[in-house]
Scaffold this motif. Structure first.
Motif, mmCIF file in Angstrom:
data_model
loop_
_atom_site.group_PDB
_atom_site.id
_atom_site.type_symbol
_atom_site.label_atom_id
_atom_site.label_comp_id
_atom_site.label_asym_id
_atom_site.label_seq_id
_atom_site.Cartn_x
_atom_site.Cartn_y
_atom_site.Cartn_z
ATOM 1 N N VAL A 134 0.806 -1.132 0.009
ATOM 2 C CA VAL A 134 0.015 -0.060 -0.023
ATOM 3 C C VAL A 134 1.027 1.180 -0.013
ATOM 4 O O VAL A 134 0.703 2.082 -0.911
ATOM 5 C CB VAL A 134 -1.040 0.083 1.229
ATOM 6 C CG1 VAL A 134 -1.859 1.305 1.080
ATOM 7 C CG2 VAL A 134 -1.847 -1.084 1.235
ATOM 8 N N GLY A 135 1.702 1.024 0.822
ATOM 9 C CA GLY A 135 2.860 2.441 0.886
ATOM 10 C C GLY A 135 3.614 2.743 -0.464
ATOM 11 O O GLY A 135 3.703 3.975 -0.784
ATOM 12 N N LEU A 136 4.000 1.596 -1.151
ATOM 13 C CA LEU A 136 4.913 1.634 -2.090
ATOM 14 C C LEU A 136 4.046 2.067 -3.293
ATOM 15 O O LEU A 136 4.357 2.943 -4.025
ATOM 16 C CB LEU A 136 5.401 0.307 -2.498
ATOM 17 C CG LEU A 136 6.136 0.148 -3.735
ATOM 18 C CD1 LEU A 136 7.289 1.220 -3.642
ATOM 19 C CD2 LEU A 136 6.843 -1.178 -4.365
ATOM 20 N N ALA A 196 3.204 9.025 2.103
ATOM 21 C CA ALA A 196 2.851 7.219 1.793
ATOM 22 C C ALA A 196 2.830 6.830 3.071
ATOM 23 O O ALA A 196 2.042 6.078 3.377
ATOM 24 C CB ALA A 196 4.013 6.759 0.958
ATOM 25 N N GLY A 197 3.764 7.168 4.132
ATOM 26 C CA GLY A 197 3.511 6.926 5.431
ATOM 27 C C GLY A 197 2.305 7.087 6.316
ATOM 28 O O GLY A 197 1.593 6.138 6.997
ATOM 29 N N PHE A 198 1.890 8.276 6.019
ATOM 30 C CA PHE A 198 0.549 8.778 6.428
ATOM 31 C C PHE A 198 -0.572 7.828 5.945
ATOM 32 O O PHE A 198 -1.407 7.583 6.569
ATOM 33 C CB PHE A 198 0.464 10.176 6.352
ATOM 34 C CG PHE A 198 -1.052 10.564 6.756
ATOM 35 C CD1 PHE A 198 -1.213 10.851 8.138
ATOM 36 C CD2 PHE A 198 -2.137 10.860 5.747
ATOM 37 C CE1 PHE A 198 -2.725 11.237 8.469
ATOM 38 C CE2 PHE A 198 -3.431 11.444 6.336
ATOM 39 C CZ PHE A 198 -3.521 11.469 7.487
ATOM 40 N N MET A 199 -0.662 7.678 4.715
ATOM 41 C CA MET A 199 -1.692 6.909 4.134
ATOM 42 C C MET A 199 -1.875 5.594 4.200
ATOM 43 O O MET A 199 -2.651 5.087 4.240
ATOM 44 C CB MET A 199 -1.652 7.071 2.516
ATOM 45 C CG MET A 199 -1.924 8.625 1.963
ATOM 46 S SD MET A 199 -3.712 9.254 2.673
ATOM 47 C CE MET A 199 -4.702 7.936 1.611
ATOM 48 N N THR A 200 -0.688 4.782 4.503
ATOM 49 C CA THR A 200 -0.451 3.602 4.818
ATOM 50 C C THR A 200 -1.053 3.305 6.487
ATOM 51 O O THR A 200 -1.859 2.404 6.397
ATOM 52 C CB THR A 200 0.868 3.088 4.999
ATOM 53 O OG1 THR A 200 1.600 3.327 3.451
ATOM 54 C CG2 THR A 200 1.113 1.748 5.190
ATOM 55 N N TRP A 201 -0.408 4.253 6.993
ATOM 56 C CA TRP A 201 -1.102 4.332 8.621
ATOM 57 C C TRP A 201 -2.789 4.524 8.609
ATOM 58 O O TRP A 201 -3.411 3.643 9.255
ATOM 59 C CB TRP A 201 -0.452 5.318 9.371
ATOM 60 C CG TRP A 201 -1.394 5.507 10.744
ATOM 61 C CD1 TRP A 201 -0.948 4.670 11.778
ATOM 62 C CD2 TRP A 201 -2.079 6.360 10.903
ATOM 63 N NE1 TRP A 201 -1.830 5.233 12.992
ATOM 64 C CE2 TRP A 201 -2.571 6.205 12.485
ATOM 65 C CE3 TRP A 201 -3.042 7.389 10.368
ATOM 66 C CZ2 TRP A 201 -3.553 6.870 13.037
ATOM 67 C CZ3 TRP A 201 -3.777 8.364 11.236
ATOM 68 C CH2 TRP A 201 -4.244 7.729 12.666
ATOM 69 N N LEU A 202 -3.287 5.329 7.778
ATOM 70 C CA LEU A 202 -4.542 5.735 7.475
ATOM 71 C C LEU A 202 -5.293 4.268 7.042
ATOM 72 O O LEU A 202 -6.519 3.968 7.540
ATOM 73 C CB LEU A 202 -4.935 6.728 6.798
ATOM 74 C CG LEU A 202 -6.150 7.416 6.827
ATOM 75 C CD1 LEU A 202 -6.356 7.940 8.305
ATOM 76 C CD2 LEU A 202 -6.528 8.533 5.797
#
Length: 215
Positions: free
Chosen positions: A19-21, A51-57
């Motif tokens: 997801v992050g990638l 990307a880190g924020f969206m992956t966490w979300l």
């Protein structure tokens, strides 16, 4: 890591790093297309943060969905794929009940968010190109308008199709309106779902009512 609760292997594209990638590649690609290669270090750093924020979300949303519907977080993407494709029903009655609860959860969120989500996206995707036009960057403004129109059109089409397929999948499981009942899952009025893993008491769905196009 596979989902131990149902013996299913989680697809690689559902893992957090995938997801992050994906978010990173899309973010960096769009920014480079608009700003060019000259600012790539800053674009890359910003992409990593985003990307880190969206992956966490996304992972947080999956965990919340899993707790709400009674399944593993690793199973939520697969259930969503089956719903979106109106695909094969789960064989496990407990998973069928979880799918019903997930459908009702999605229907409730669509009803609650439809009045502000699309206007906000329209403001975002069309407001930024206006700022580019105002600053004299006509090329970026045109690209932004084209991307915004295409993305919003896709969102409207995908949302309507997903609502129809949620209704169809729910009817297949519950047997509403002459649909085929698969497995021992009863409708909300029956009050219970019996399976080999035990008994789930209460209505299969979590939210009352149906989405506008699901009736």
């Amino acid at each position: 890591m596979g989902s131990q609760g149902h013996g299913q292997v989680q697809r690689w594209q559902d893992r957090w790093w995938a997801v992050g990638l994906l978010v990173l590649v899309v973010w960096v690609g769009i920014r480079l297309a608009f700003d060019g290669w000259s600012g790539w270090p800053g674009i890359l750093v910003g992409g990593l943060v985003y990307a880190g924020f969206m992956t966490w979300l996304v992972m947080r949303r999956r965990r919340r969905d899993a707790r709400a519907v009674g399944t593993d977080a690793a199973r939520v993407p697969e259930l969503e794929r089956r719903i979106a494709r109106n695909g094969e029903l789960p064989e496990d009655p407990a998973e069928q009940a979880a799918m019903i609860r997930l459908i009702r959860r999605r229907e409730e969120k669509l009803r609650r968010n439809r009045w502000w989500a699309f206007p906000l996206l329209a403001l975002l995707f069309f407001g930024i190109p206006v700022l580019w036009f105002a600053s004299g960057n006509v090329g970026a403004g045109l690209w932004g308008l084209a991307f915004g129109a295409a993305f919003l059109g896709w969102m409207v089409w995908f949302n309507r199709r997903f609502v129809r397929r949620m209704a169809g999948m729910r009817q297949r499981i519950e047997g509403v309106g002459g649909g085929v009942v698969t497995g021992p899952v009863a409708g909300p009025a029956a009050g219970s779902v019996n399976g080999s893993a035990g008994s789930v008491t209460g209505p299969a769905g979590g939210a009352e009512g149906f989405a506008p196009r699901a009736r």
